[in-house]
Design a protein around this motif. Structure first.
Motif, PDB file in Angstrom:
ATOM      1  N   VAL A   1       3.864   0.328   6.517  1.00  0.00           N
ATOM      2  CA  VAL A   1       5.032   1.351   6.883  1.00  0.00           C
ATOM      3  C   VAL A   1       4.872   3.102   6.034  1.00  0.00           C
ATOM      4  O   VAL A   1       4.192   2.840   5.588  1.00  0.00           O
ATOM      5  N   VAL A   2       4.927   4.097   6.736  1.00  0.00           N
ATOM      6  CA  VAL A   2       4.059   5.300   5.633  1.00  0.00           C
ATOM      7  C   VAL A   2       5.192   6.264   5.979  1.00  0.00           C
ATOM      8  O   VAL A   2       6.409   6.640   7.856  1.00  0.00           O
ATOM      9  N   LEU A   3       5.507   6.797   5.021  1.00  0.00           N
ATOM     10  CA  LEU A   3       7.042   7.824   5.227  1.00  0.00           C
ATOM     11  C   LEU A   3       6.361   9.426   5.002  1.00  0.00           C
ATOM     12  O   LEU A   3       5.467   9.519   3.686  1.00  0.00           O
ATOM     13  N   SER A   4       7.114  10.208   5.770  1.00  0.00           N
ATOM     14  CA  SER A   4       6.470  11.801   5.464  1.00  0.00           C
ATOM     15  C   SER A   4       7.137  12.306   4.417  1.00  0.00           C
ATOM     16  O   SER A   4       8.309  11.948   4.556  1.00  0.00           O
TER      17      SER A   4
ATOM     18  N   ILE B   1       2.687   8.498   2.439  1.00  0.00           N
ATOM     19  CA  ILE B   1       2.834   7.473   1.295  1.00  0.00           C
ATOM     20  C   ILE B   1       3.319   6.160   2.156  1.00  0.00           C
ATOM     21  O   ILE B   1       4.191   5.889   2.741  1.00  0.00           O
ATOM     22  N   TYR B   2       2.464   5.674   1.613  1.00  0.00           N
ATOM     23  CA  TYR B   2       2.264   4.015   2.569  1.00  0.00           C
ATOM     24  C   TYR B   2       2.311   2.558   2.146  1.00  0.00           C
ATOM     25  O   TYR B   2       1.630   2.705   0.783  1.00  0.00           O
ATOM     26  N   VAL B   3       3.456   2.226   2.638  1.00  0.00           N
ATOM     27  CA  VAL B   3       3.783   1.080   2.106  1.00  0.00           C
ATOM     28  C   VAL B   3       3.432   0.058   2.969  1.00  0.00           C
ATOM     29  O   VAL B   3       3.118  -0.222   4.196  1.00  0.00           O
TER      30      VAL B   3
ATOM     31  N   TRP C   1      10.180   8.192   8.827  1.00  0.00           N
ATOM     32  CA  TRP C   1       9.674   6.320   8.428  1.00  0.00           C
ATOM     33  C   TRP C   1       8.705   6.308  10.536  1.00  0.00           C
ATOM     34  O   TRP C   1       9.532   6.736  10.334  1.00  0.00           O
ATOM     35  N   ARG C   2       6.866   5.973   9.883  1.00  0.00           N
ATOM     36  CA  ARG C   2       6.823   5.834  11.024  1.00  0.00           C
ATOM     37  C   ARG C   2       5.882   4.677  10.922  1.00  0.00           C
ATOM     38  O   ARG C   2       5.979   4.387   9.625  1.00  0.00           O
ATOM     39  N   ARG C   3       5.507   3.952  11.833  1.00  0.00           N
ATOM     40  CA  ARG C   3       5.147   2.526  12.198  1.00  0.00           C
ATOM     41  C   ARG C   3       3.387   3.078  12.321  1.00  0.00           C
ATOM     42  O   ARG C   3       3.182   3.304  12.798  1.00  0.00           O
ATOM     43  N   LEU C   4       2.693   2.481  11.653  1.00  0.00           N
ATOM     44  CA  LEU C   4       1.453   2.807  11.249  1.00  0.00           C
ATOM     45  C   LEU C   4       0.842   1.913  12.978  1.00  0.00           C
ATOM     46  O   LEU C   4       0.581   1.147  12.644  1.00  0.00           O
ATOM     47  N   ALA C   5       0.253   3.161  13.133  1.00  0.00           N
ATOM     48  CA  ALA C   5      -0.972   2.377  14.614  1.00  0.00           C
ATOM     49  C   ALA C   5      -1.651   2.248  14.650  1.00  0.00           C
ATOM     50  O   ALA C   5      -3.330   2.969  13.878  1.00  0.00           O
ATOM     51  N   LEU C   6      -2.020   0.800  14.716  1.00  0.00           N
ATOM     52  CA  LEU C   6      -3.932   0.534  14.106  1.00  0.00           C
ATOM     53  C   LEU C   6      -4.801   0.672  15.237  1.00  0.00           C
ATOM     54  O   LEU C   6      -4.433   0.394  16.473  1.00  0.00           O
ATOM     55  N   ALA C   7      -5.931   1.073  14.991  1.00  0.00           N
ATOM     56  CA  ALA C   7      -7.130   0.730  15.944  1.00  0.00           C
ATOM     57  C   ALA C   7      -7.019  -0.764  16.983  1.00  0.00           C
ATOM     58  O   ALA C   7      -7.751  -0.609  17.889  1.00  0.00           O
TER      59      ALA C   7
ATOM     60  N   SER D   1      13.240   7.798  11.142  1.00  0.00           N
ATOM     61  CA  SER D   1      12.532   7.363  11.703  1.00  0.00           C
ATOM     62  C   SER D   1      12.609   7.140  13.308  1.00  0.00           C
ATOM     63  O   SER D   1      13.047   7.580  13.886  1.00  0.00           O
ATOM     64  N   ARG D   2      10.925   7.165  13.630  1.00  0.00           N
ATOM     65  CA  ARG D   2      10.387   7.736  14.685  1.00  0.00           C
ATOM     66  C   ARG D   2      10.762   6.564  16.099  1.00  0.00           C
ATOM     67  O   ARG D   2      11.266   5.481  15.514  1.00  0.00           O
TER      68      ARG D   2
END
Length: 401
Positions: A125-128, A107-109, A134-140, A85-86
């Motif tokens: 959370v997004v898995l490449s 893959i977006y969970v 894993w990375r947490r999606l940063a929302l605008a 994870s990042r």
């Protein structure tokens, strides 16, 4: 074309009709523990299964890949995927009832619940699948949907958006709201669209697929605890509920659904398993046409379905070993399987429907079953499966109370 776990693929129709059969593939490698409520996605040639929970209950946070080897007899390899994870974060937290949607190689969970604490999530959370990070999606912007589990999520608009419908939480109970996640890079944000037409009852534990920018949902459990039997279609371009019908085999929830395509080229939805509120449903696979919502006749070998099993039954026998046992809270996906032809010249592609894991009154299952063409029963004369006529098969949603 059809859509598998959020991705659109093209399925070639074979020249000759073959019977469909259930097959238990030969599995290579250590297998996952039994579970229910795991999320599933198709990414390339891999099936990816994330999390879930056992009956203790214990929430799981593992990631498993099932990779078919493209040879006869049908063989697949289990891989327990190590992830990173990042920024050294530990996520996602173990959960069940979450969704997993494929966008490209990621893959977006979303959502899910910790069954011990009852805490529901609304993080993304997004898995490449390229580096398994894993990375947490940063929302605008803010405006995330309320926390939930047991919802439906699908990709649409050429995989630039994810639509989320329904689900439940201990605080709100079953919901009927629609949320859209824009996943375009630099524009990631949640939106709450204005939806017209006659909305279906709020629900949890339903199943759904996206076909040609339509969201098709089936069954579920409503706010009054009643198991539902309707099929409802949302036009995702106009954001309007446009069609409504009845599932041909009655009420169901905690079932699995995946896209399918009939021999005549009809877009369809395949349904397996679930409960009707009191008993496990028979282990029958049902396919209905996505446009007419009519049941589609299947060319399959005759199978004796399992008898109904009450939810307080302490036995979980499978009297029909030629098909998966009745179950609920399992994972279902569809994909194309490529097999090397005899002599190694070229490949033959088959559309396949895969069932993994799930729950019975006595066991947490971890088996894998594949519904696929039986090469041993090819017929010389082509025949096309035709839809069974329903009366009425479908009516506009606005015409039904």
């Amino acid at each position: 074309h059809t859509r598998c776990a959020g991705r659109r693929v093209r399925v070639a129709s074979p020249a000759r009709l073959v019977a469909m059969v259930w097959i238990q593939p030969t599995l290579v490698g250590p297998s996952p523990a039994g579970r229910g409520g795991c999320a599933s996605a198709v990414c390339g040639n891999d099936l990816v299964f994330i999390g879930g929970a056992d009956r203790s209950p214990k929430a799981l946070d593992d990631v498993w890949v099932l990779r078919f080897e493209g040879r006869h007899p049908l063989t697949a390899r289990w891989i327990r995927q190590t992830t990173t994870s990042r920024n050294g974060e530990t996520f996602p937290a173990g959960r069940s009832g979450h969704s997993a949607t494929t966008i490209g190689s990621e893959i977006y969970v979303f959502g899910g619940m910790d069954p011990v604490s009852g805490t529901c999530f609304n993080d993304v959370v997004v898995l490449s699948t390229q580096n398994w990070e894993w990375r947490r999606l940063a929302l605008a912007e803010t405006g995330s949907p309320p926390p939930r589990n047991a919802h439906v999520a699908c990709a649409f608009r050429n995989d630039t958006c994810i639509v989320v419908h329904g689900g439940s939480s201990p605080d709100q109970g079953p919901m009927g709201d629609i949320h859209v996640l824009n996943v375009l890079e630099g524009r990631e944000k949640w939106e709450r669209p204005r939806v017209t037409g006659q909305a279906p009852d709020p629900r949890e534990m339903h199943a759904g697929v996206c076909m040609d920018d339509e969201l098709i949902i089936c069954g579920g459990r409503g706010r009054d605890g009643v198991t539902l039997s309707d099929i409802v279609v949302l036009d995702l371009t106009e954001m309007r509920w446009v069609r409504k019908g009845l599932f041909p085999n009655g009420a169901l929830c905690a079932h699995g659904a995946a896209t399918w395509q009939t021999r005549s080229g009809q877009n369809a939805c395949a349904i397996f398993g679930g409960v009707d509120g009191q008993t496990l449903r028979p282990n029958e696979l049902t396919v209905f046409d996505c446009e007419t919502l009519a049941k589609v006749a299947l060319n399959e070998k005759a199978l004796n379905p399992n008898p109904s099993v009450t939810l307080d039954d302490d036995k979980a026998l499978n009297p029909n070993p030629k098909a998966p046992a009745s179950r609920f809270a399992h994972a279902c996906v569809s994909l194309r399987l490529a097999f090397a032809e005899d002599g190694g010249n070229g490949k033959t592609c088959q559309h396949a429907f895969v069932v993994f894991a799930g729950v019975t009154p006595a066991f947490d299952l971890r088996d894998v079953w594949v519904w696929v063409e039986d090469f041993g029963t090819r017929e010389e004369t082509p025949r096309v499966a035709t839809p069974t006529v329903a009366t009425p098969s479908t009516v506009p949603a606005s015409d039904l109370d």
